[in-house]
Write an enzyme that holds these catalytic residues in place. Structure first.
Site, mmCIF file in Angstrom:
data_model
loop_
_atom_site.group_PDB
_atom_site.id
_atom_site.type_symbol
_atom_site.label_atom_id
_atom_site.label_comp_id
_atom_site.label_asym_id
_atom_site.label_seq_id
_atom_site.Cartn_x
_atom_site.Cartn_y
_atom_site.Cartn_z
ATOM 1 N N HIS A 182 21.449 -96.429 46.858
ATOM 2 C CA HIS A 182 20.483 -96.960 45.888
ATOM 3 C C HIS A 182 20.694 -96.451 44.466
ATOM 4 C CE1 HIS A 182 17.536 -98.978 48.640
ATOM 5 N NE2 HIS A 182 18.189 -98.234 49.524
ATOM 6 N N ASP A 211 20.773 -95.712 35.791
ATOM 7 C CA ASP A 211 19.983 -96.143 36.948
ATOM 8 C C ASP A 211 20.813 -97.092 37.799
ATOM 9 O OD1 ASP A 211 17.648 -96.031 38.449
ATOM 10 O OD2 ASP A 211 16.382 -96.413 36.706
#
Length: 744
Positions: A422, A633
């Site tokens: 992730h 991110d």
């Protein structure tokens, strides 16, 4: 225009140009031949006639007239004229044309050195009635020129023959065009028919393979597989029901096992002794929980809530969601020592800063690594207890369990294990910082598929494998083969459920705005910005607040009118770097409020506590702008949640270019969060953006989220896994099939 039509048009144009050129050449050539032939014939006639005319010159006009009539019997002869030396007419046939009288022809046929004499002369003249060949021959007797004779030939027969030749050429080239187009088309169709039948027979597994088909047969089978993939990914709204149907078709109702550190529902003991259910602030949970509700199964996770032990059964299971109970959570318990080394140590002081370029130094300790390995083994063992077949599909989530795939495969060799990472994957050079890089990579290669948010992360992973591992890398198919086991590397950009259930249950944007305005005492006409994050240094919260400060500094018109609400859930508070960040954010917010705040107005509203999704979406629907300023991110679902919340098509998303979401939500205002001046200007643009432009941008982004939702994300990943499992089953059966042959 279709390719065949283009070919036919080009062929016809080419043949037409060729016909035109050929016709011109033929006409000019034939005309020259005919004119030379007429000229030769006229000369022969006149040479013979002038000798007789000279002998009968003085015999009188009747005799000469008779001779001229004899010459004019040929149907192509238009007339004959005998002229005197003084250019006066002597005798002529009745049909002779006046345009070629003695003065006209004689003056043109004069000898330059002797103006009193006429020389032999031939020409072609064009009249309104057609073309005429004119021949002049002098009549001489005893070297004395008595006059000359003029012979006119009608050349209209040449034009008739030219027309016939042109017609023949057109017919010939028409037949040629039909042959040039029709014959190859017939041959091609016949060949394609035979080729298609042969290929169809081979695809069905019948007959002996022809040598010409062997190189393309595997490509055809791969294409069929891709076409099947495309049908699964066909246009249309992906829903929970469509996901169920797809998985039932491919997995035949099997349950899914998810391994993740964070559980989707946490049971907490409140101050009054009651138990409440909380939803953690996690993008992982936001994405995966709707999938589990759609397809059921078991979610294996760390039981971290203060009342988690009280709510499980004797097998550490609890059914969720409350009231729906569509799947199980299997909770695993960790000691304080295990949690310190596995979670706070390797995972969040080592791997988290290693994978994020956010200027935090990774910390790697040998004791933490021992705990990380032991906890991965503990969770892998629990997963193996929860499966109900020899070849289950298991989804391993994130960097907490990099070793678990290989551990699971050791106990379940035929399991289909999907790892979804992730967070970003570092480049190969940065990966070298980790002392246990080979163990981590080998653990991940125990999976069947390793998924990332972006292709860049896939490329970085392949580069890391290439540098640190002895494997075979198939870059054409993005696959890695280690010890005979094949692992696919795929990008699966994570998404949200659609429609989002929290949005459907939320008050209208107008009601949400009114509630927030009352709660924080905002003035009518004020603007509100919002940021929603865990208190993490990768989220760029400090840079975000500094951009707001610069906005107020550079644009005084927003002072007293613009407030920024930062919802910051405390995270990993046992780590010193997070403690320092917490203090820093507080100081920055206090300084900005002191600098620009006034009685009844605070530019920064810092809310450092956990907020349930309903509260978060209330802020999303009330705000004028959402600023996501991550320094690095993987995806960042906050950006997508804000877009999903804006059913009114209002609000502006300001988004960091260092998020995976920036590659999809291109209608957002994309910024570099390190560039405070540029970010502050983007905020100013967002606050003054016309409503119609807001609606256009929001409509486009919402359309993308609706089509590429979490059900499609999960469906594509799980269907890929199911197909891979079927291929491995077939390969296993072929490998187990006994060899046949004759033994001598």
């Amino acid at each position: 225009m279709p390719r065949m039509a283009q070919f036919v048009l080009a062929l016809l144009v080419g043949l037409a140009l060729l016909t035109w050129a050929a016709a011109s050449v033929v006409e000019n050539t034939a005309r020259g031949w005919f004119e030379r032939d007429v000229s030769s014939r006229a000369r022969l006639v006149l040479v013979g006639a002038t000798h007789s005319l000279a002998n009968n010159w003085y015999a009188g006009p009747p005799v000469l007239q008779k001779q001229l009539n004899d010459l004019a019997r040929d149907e192509r002869v238009m007339g004959v004229l005998i002229c005197n030396a003084d250019l006066t007419a002597h005798v002529s046939t009745p049909e002779f044309l006046e345009e070629f009288g003695c003065p006209v022809v004689g003056s043109r046929a004069r000898v330059e050195t002797n103006p009193a004499a006429v020389q032999e002369w031939h020409t072609v003249a064009t009249l309104p009635t057609g073309r005429v060949h004119v021949s002049v021959m002098p009549i001489e007797s005893q070297e004395q020129q008595m006059g000359f004779v003029v012979l006119l030939h009608d050349l209209s027969f040449i034009e008739r023959r030219e027309a016939q030749a042109r017609k023949f050429l057109l017919i010939a080239f028409g037949v040629l065009a039909i042959m040039a187009f029709g014959v190859p088309m017939f041959v091609a169709k016949w060949a394609r028919y035979g080729w298609s039948n042969e290929l169809r027979r081979l695809m069905r597994g019948g007959g002996k393979q022809s040598l010409e088909f062997q190189p393309i047969l595997s490509d055809m089978r791969e294409l069929v597989g891709r076409m099947a993939n495309d049908r699964e990914d066909a246009p249309g709204q992906w829903t929970a029901e469509r996901l169920k149907q797809t998985l039932n078709r491919h997995l035949h109702g099997e349950k899914i096992v998810i391994l993740a550190n964070r559980e989707p529902y946490i049971h907490q003991r409140t101050a009054d002794g009651s138990i409440e259910v909380q939803h953690p602030a996690s993008g992982l949970v936001t994405a995966l929980e709707p999938v589990m509700r759609a397809c059921s199964g078991v979610w294996v996770a760390h039981g971290s809530g203060s009342a988690d032990r009280e709510t499980v059964d004797e097998n550490d299971h609890v059914r969720v969601p409350p009231g729906e109970e569509s799947y199980h959570i299997r909770r695993v318990w960790l000691s304080e020592e295990e949690q310190q080394g596995y979670y706070y140590g390797i995972s969040n002081e080592g791997l988290w800063p290693l994978c994020h370029v956010a200027h935090a130094r990774p910390m790697f300790r040998a004791e933490d690594w021992r705990q990380y390995r032991a906890v991965n083994q503990k969770f892998a063992d629990v997963v193996c207890e929860e499966v109900d077949s020899k070849d289950p599909i298991i989804l391993v989530q994130d960097y907490h369990f990099a070793l678990a795939p290989a551990m699971i495969r050791k106990r379940l060799p035929t399991a289909t294990v999907i790892v979804f990472w992730h967070i970003p994957w570092p480049n190969a050079g940065r990966m070298g910082i980790c002392p246990w890089r080979q163990e981590l990579l080998e653990g991940l290669l125990g999976s069947s598929i390793v998924g990332f948010h972006t292709q860049l992360d896939c490329n970085n992973f392949l580069d890391s494998i290439d540098r640190y591992m002895e494997t075979r890398i198939d870059r054409e198919h993005n696959a890695i083969v280690m010890r005979g086991h094949r692992t696919l590397i795929r990008p699966y950009p994570i998404a949200l459920e659609w429609p989002v259930r929290w949005v459907e249950a939320a008050p209208s944007p107008e009601e949400c705005r009114a509630q927030v305005w009352r709660e924080f005492g905002l003035k009518p006409g004020a603007f509100l910005g919002v940021g929603v994050d865990r208190l993490d240094y990768t989220k760029g919260i400090e840079e975000r607040l500094l951009a707001v400060e610069m906005l107020l500094e550079r644009h005084p018109e927003f002072r007293g009118k613009f407030s920024f609400a930062q919802l910051a859930a405390p995270s990993r508070t046992k780590i010193e770097r997070y403690q320092d960040l917490n203090e820093l954010v507080e100081k920055v917010a206090a300084r900005i409020n002191e600098r620009f705040g006034t009685p009844g107005y605070q530019p920064i509203i810092l809310l450092r506590s956990h907020h349930e999704p309903a509260a978060v979406y209330r802020f999303f629907r009330a705000a004028d702008v959402c600023y996501v300023s991550s320094l690095h991110d993987g995806m960042n679902l906050v950006a997508k949640e804000f877009v999903a919340a804006r059913t009114d098509l209002k609000g502006v998303l300001v988004l960091s270019e260092f998020t995976g979401a920036a590659r999809e939500l291109t209608e957002a205002l994309i910024v570099n969060p390190y560039d405070l001046e540029g970010s502050s200007e983007a905020l100013a643009v967002a606050l003054t953006m016309p409503l119609d432009e807001q609606a256009d941008r929001m409509r486009s982004m919402r359309s993308l989220l609706a089509q590429f939702n979490v059900y499609r994300w999960a469906g594509k990943m799980l269907v890929d896994a199911a197909r891979l499992r079927n291929q491995e089953r077939v390969s296993g059966r072929l490998a187990a099939r006994p060899a046949t042959g004759t033994t001598l």
